[in-house]
Design an enzyme around this catalytic site. Sequence first.
Site, mmCIF file in Angstrom:
data_model
loop_
_atom_site.group_PDB
_atom_site.id
_atom_site.type_symbol
_atom_site.label_atom_id
_atom_site.label_comp_id
_atom_site.label_asym_id
_atom_site.label_seq_id
_atom_site.Cartn_x
_atom_site.Cartn_y
_atom_site.Cartn_z
ATOM 1 N N GLY A 1 0.772 -1.238 0.000
ATOM 2 C CA GLY A 1 0.000 0.000 0.000
ATOM 3 C C GLY A 1 0.799 1.281 0.000
ATOM 4 C CD GLU B 1 0.838 -9.351 1.418
ATOM 5 O OE1 GLU B 1 -0.072 -8.549 1.156
ATOM 6 O OE2 GLU B 1 0.630 -10.433 1.959
ATOM 7 N NE ARG C 1 -0.227 2.477 -5.660
ATOM 8 C CZ ARG C 1 -1.386 2.565 -6.335
ATOM 9 N NH1 ARG C 1 -1.411 3.158 -7.507
ATOM 10 N NH2 ARG C 1 -2.498 2.064 -5.835
ATOM 11 N NE ARG D 1 -3.501 3.429 -10.740
ATOM 12 C CZ ARG D 1 -3.339 4.605 -10.182
ATOM 13 N NH1 ARG D 1 -2.853 5.606 -10.889
ATOM 14 N NH2 ARG D 1 -3.644 4.806 -8.921
ATOM 15 C CE1 TYR E 1 -9.256 2.256 -8.489
ATOM 16 C CE2 TYR E 1 -7.396 2.413 -9.998
ATOM 17 C CZ TYR E 1 -8.279 1.652 -9.255
ATOM 18 O OH TYR E 1 -8.166 0.297 -9.285
ATOM 19 C CB CYS F 1 -17.767 4.783 -28.186
ATOM 20 S SG CYS F 1 -17.101 4.624 -29.834
#
Length: 422
Positions: A239, A276, A279, A315, A319, A347
């Site tokens: 994270g 873990e 990103r 993305r 987001y 579209c």
Amino acid sequence: MDPFAYRNGELLAEDVPLARIAREVGTPAYVYSLAALRANYRAFADAMRGLDADLHYAVKANSNLAVIRAFAALGAGADIVSIGEMRRALAAGVAPADIVFSGVGKKTSELREALQAGVRQINVESRAELDMLDAAAGDLDRTAEIAIRVNPDVDAKTHAKITTGRKENKFGIDIDLARAAYAHAGAKPNLRVVGVAMHIGSQIMSLDPYRESLRKLRSLIGDLRADGHRIERLDLGGGYGIVYRRESNEQPFAVAAYVDMVRQETAGLGCRLSFEPGRSLVGNAGVLLGEVILVKPGSARTFVVVDAAMNDLLRPTLYEAWHDIVPVRQTAAGASTTITDIVGPICESGDYLAQNRAMPPLASGDVIAVKTAGAYGAVMASTYNSRPLAPEVLVDGARYDVIRRRQTVDDLLAMDRVPSWL
Ligand code: LLP
């Protein structure tokens, strides 16, 4: 490190001009820098030195075999959330004993396959899954080593769609129900409780929610041990936020600061830790290349229509994420900018890579690089509008290779079947 820098007016990936890759491989295309992948991994590994800890790369962020292999070669294990990801990790050379299986809805068939492969640990997220896993392990005459993913009810202060550690999120077992769930697990003949897991969200910019969660989990571990469970492992999830917008005040914490905080909060706990990250290992190591198809000035906006779209990089649409976008041929200093929307050909009005963005002059045929696209880019792509998946390229110094070929329209058509009765 930023491996994408201008030299003599050309944007390079390490030593390879991105314009050359665009010409030779075509656009849209993802391009990754091996040096950046390695540097990101090493920063983490250096920070972890001296800790009793493992790094399991969250394969979901970028699951290309070459990327997983690059990390595995440096010593990373894998965090997976599906059997597809397990097969990728194994194919890339990760040992089963270095694989942790997370996820809120694992099917019995997936649990079986993971047990047969011999994964190290399964992070269980519900009582129903405890029952399913115990039954699957019993059938196979195996014991499953498990952690329970606990939802600590902490606000990670990130985008609503990527926050996972609140009670209203579907993830993990509510911390208030955790002791009962552990008691349930402890009574299962084919499960061996080994740990506690958490993951509170993604693109988190502050250490506070991690600290708060860790304190809650530490106290829970005390209770669980008092209840007679052997808690030997603590899985901390990922994270860690990264910079997407260079000219902004985004200030993610340094990996070293995070690991130091973990070191303090877990001192004397006697658990083997697992990190873990996804990103933060791959995000800044990738760009998405697109070519300008045409420019359409309107009375309200100027639209730059490029051949990379929301199906390639979801993305921005999903987001409201910002990705810096730059031309691969450097603009003269002081050149004028225009406020533009950089959009794809799909579209949907939601099909954009950037809105209201000040951009230097762009014309048909120019190549742009959408930056920080190494994480949750190619892996979230779809074939909407029958657009084949973009290729992926890995650069190492002055050489590059295509690490996933471009899908073709024939590939797409080959999967469909028209029934004989139609
Ligand atoms: N561990 C677990 C159990 C996870 O669910 C995730 C990510 C990670 C680790 C890695 O988190 P990271 O270090 O990459 O933040 N598609 C979204 C991000 C979704 C993250 C899902 N879980 C995006 O593009 O922002």
